[in-house]
Design a protein around this motif. Structure first.
Motif, PDB file in Angstrom:
ATOM      1  N   HIS A  71      -4.134   1.807  -0.778  1.00  0.00           N
ATOM      2  CA  HIS A  71      -4.701   0.746  -1.234  1.00  0.00           C
ATOM      3  C   HIS A  71      -5.727   0.913  -2.516  1.00  0.00           C
ATOM      4  O   HIS A  71      -5.540  -0.279  -3.106  1.00  0.00           O
ATOM      5  CB  HIS A  71      -5.542   0.146   0.007  1.00  0.00           C
ATOM      6  CG  HIS A  71      -6.099  -1.265  -0.079  1.00  0.00           C
ATOM      7  ND1 HIS A  71      -5.107  -2.299   0.130  1.00  0.00           N
ATOM      8  CD2 HIS A  71      -7.251  -1.595  -0.258  1.00  0.00           C
ATOM      9  CE1 HIS A  71      -5.921  -3.400   0.121  1.00  0.00           C
ATOM     10  NE2 HIS A  71      -6.978  -3.082  -0.398  1.00  0.00           N
ATOM     11  N   ASP A  72      -6.134   1.980  -2.382  1.00  0.00           N
ATOM     12  CA  ASP A  72      -7.063   2.044  -3.620  1.00  0.00           C
ATOM     13  C   ASP A  72      -6.350   2.149  -5.074  1.00  0.00           C
ATOM     14  O   ASP A  72      -6.915   2.083  -6.145  1.00  0.00           O
ATOM     15  CB  ASP A  72      -7.979   3.141  -3.427  1.00  0.00           C
ATOM     16  CG  ASP A  72      -7.117   4.649  -3.514  1.00  0.00           C
ATOM     17  OD1 ASP A  72      -5.982   4.550  -2.987  1.00  0.00           O
ATOM     18  OD2 ASP A  72      -7.994   5.583  -3.849  1.00  0.00           O
ATOM     19  N   ARG A  73      -4.995   2.260  -4.933  1.00  0.00           N
ATOM     20  CA  ARG A  73      -4.360   2.435  -6.303  1.00  0.00           C
ATOM     21  C   ARG A  73      -3.775   1.038  -6.773  1.00  0.00           C
ATOM     22  O   ARG A  73      -2.800   0.849  -7.680  1.00  0.00           O
ATOM     23  CB  ARG A  73      -3.198   3.365  -5.881  1.00  0.00           C
ATOM     24  CG  ARG A  73      -3.609   4.756  -5.832  1.00  0.00           C
ATOM     25  CD  ARG A  73      -2.491   5.629  -5.652  1.00  0.00           C
ATOM     26  NE  ARG A  73      -1.342   5.903  -6.395  1.00  0.00           N
ATOM     27  CZ  ARG A  73      -1.507   6.437  -7.621  1.00  0.00           C
ATOM     28  NH1 ARG A  73      -2.662   7.215  -7.611  1.00  0.00           N
ATOM     29  NH2 ARG A  73      -0.451   6.536  -8.380  1.00  0.00           N
ATOM     30  N   PHE A 106      -5.352  -1.964  -7.723  1.00  0.00           N
ATOM     31  CA  PHE A 106      -6.439  -2.754  -8.368  1.00  0.00           C
ATOM     32  C   PHE A 106      -6.300  -2.713  -9.892  1.00  0.00           C
ATOM     33  O   PHE A 106      -5.938  -1.815 -10.459  1.00  0.00           O
ATOM     34  CB  PHE A 106      -8.000  -2.449  -8.217  1.00  0.00           C
ATOM     35  CG  PHE A 106      -8.167  -2.504  -6.790  1.00  0.00           C
ATOM     36  CD1 PHE A 106      -8.663  -3.832  -6.271  1.00  0.00           C
ATOM     37  CD2 PHE A 106      -8.037  -1.631  -5.601  1.00  0.00           C
ATOM     38  CE1 PHE A 106      -9.017  -3.956  -5.035  1.00  0.00           C
ATOM     39  CE2 PHE A 106      -8.614  -1.971  -4.337  1.00  0.00           C
ATOM     40  CZ  PHE A 106      -9.009  -3.188  -4.129  1.00  0.00           C
ATOM     41  N   ASP A 162       0.937  -1.270   0.089  1.00  0.00           N
ATOM     42  CA  ASP A 162      -0.256  -0.026   0.017  1.00  0.00           C
ATOM     43  C   ASP A 162       0.860   1.211   0.049  1.00  0.00           C
ATOM     44  O   ASP A 162       0.621   2.243  -0.803  1.00  0.00           O
ATOM     45  CB  ASP A 162      -0.934  -0.143   1.281  1.00  0.00           C
ATOM     46  CG  ASP A 162      -2.118  -0.953   1.118  1.00  0.00           C
ATOM     47  OD1 ASP A 162      -2.210  -1.739  -0.142  1.00  0.00           O
ATOM     48  OD2 ASP A 162      -2.646  -1.403   2.215  1.00  0.00           O
ATOM     49  N   PRO A 213      -7.850   5.524  -9.468  1.00  0.00           N
ATOM     50  CA  PRO A 213      -8.903   5.831  -8.487  1.00  0.00           C
ATOM     51  C   PRO A 213      -9.554   7.282  -8.571  1.00  0.00           C
ATOM     52  O   PRO A 213      -8.943   8.140  -9.263  1.00  0.00           O
ATOM     53  CB  PRO A 213      -8.253   5.697  -7.241  1.00  0.00           C
ATOM     54  CG  PRO A 213      -6.681   6.010  -7.618  1.00  0.00           C
ATOM     55  CD  PRO A 213      -6.485   5.575  -8.837  1.00  0.00           C
TER      56      PRO A 213
END
Length: 256
Positions: A44-46, A48, A38, A117
């Motif tokens: 964390h949202d980067r 995927f 992360d 994101p």
């Protein structure tokens, strides 16, 4: 500019990279490994990847050492219905694992392997135009840069790509001719404040104008430091004809 390309000179010429440059700490829990990824990805949202049909998967970066070549390669990995997906990102050569992971994640975004994101509602990148500008802000291998490199190569010149001209100076040039000390920068008209094409942002103009001005100051500082070290600096705007720019570069390189 940042590192990580097979075209760069190796950091480790005479001995293998140290473990701290690529190997993870033993005994880390799953939570700790997730936190490490992360941090490197910038959140964390980067992390995927788009699997299609509305599905996505959480990806991680793996660093592998190639003993025979003393190079570290970075791979993006994810799981899809029990099967492991893999994408080769490139070679990395930073001194620590954390920096190599961060470089690898940057490469993954540059290669458009990951889902960008959505920004927060009050983010300065909250408009479609701002998001488009940010997505286009590649640190290397932009279309103008690739066109320029191709034109230079066609003239028979050989060079290093995305490399620091001066060791210890944390500035990287897009094209470097080490033997004759010539550093070439391919500058985007927006991000470097081209006098001919730069137009101030319509929204959040104070933020963007300050950012562009900092880039201009950094460019001047880079030029000054390189010239003081005996280098010739050439800056090529993205709006310039790459073949004409390449000819200008060739003349300077061959006469140094």
């Amino acid at each position: 500019m940042t590192s990580s390309s097979g075209t760069e000179a190796m950091r480790w010429k005479d001995k293998p990279p140290p473990d701290r440059a690529w190997k993870g700490k033993p005994g880390l829990s799953r939570t700790e490994r997730t936190a490490e990824q992360d941090r490197a990805a910038g959140g964390h949202d980067r992390r995927f990847i788009d699997l299609g049909e509305g599905r996505r998967a959480l990806a991680s970066v793996e660093l592998k050492l190639l003993p025979n070549t003393r190079r570290i390669r970075a791979y993006l990995r994810w799981s899809d219905k029990g099967k492991t997906g893999t994408a080769y990102l490139g070679e990395v050569n930073e001194a620590t694992r954390a920096r190599n992971l961060a470089t690898a994640w940057r490469l993954a975004f540059e290669q458009e392997l990951l889902i960008v994101p959505e920004p927060a509602k009050n983010s300065w990148a909250s408009t479609p135009a701002s998001r488009k500008v940010m997505k286009a802000n590649r640190s290397r291998d932009t279309k103008p840069e690739l066109a320029l490199r191709s034109a230079i190569h066609a003239l028979g010149l050989r060079y290093r790509v995305d490399a620091p001209p001066v060791e210890g100076l944390r500035r990287r040039a897009d094209v470097v001719f080490p033997r004759v000390k010539v550093a070439v920068f391919s500058d985007g008209c927006y991000w470097h404040g081209c006098a001919e094409h730069y137009r101030p942002a319509q929204r959040n103009d104070e933020f963007w104008n300050e950012k562009i001005e900092k880039n201009r100051i950094r460019d001047r500082d880079t030029d000054s430091k390189l010239e003081a070290a005996g280098w010739r600096v050439i800056r090529v705007w993205e709006h310039e004809n790459p073949f004409e720019a390449a000819s200008r570069i060739e003349e300077i390189v061959r006469n140094r």
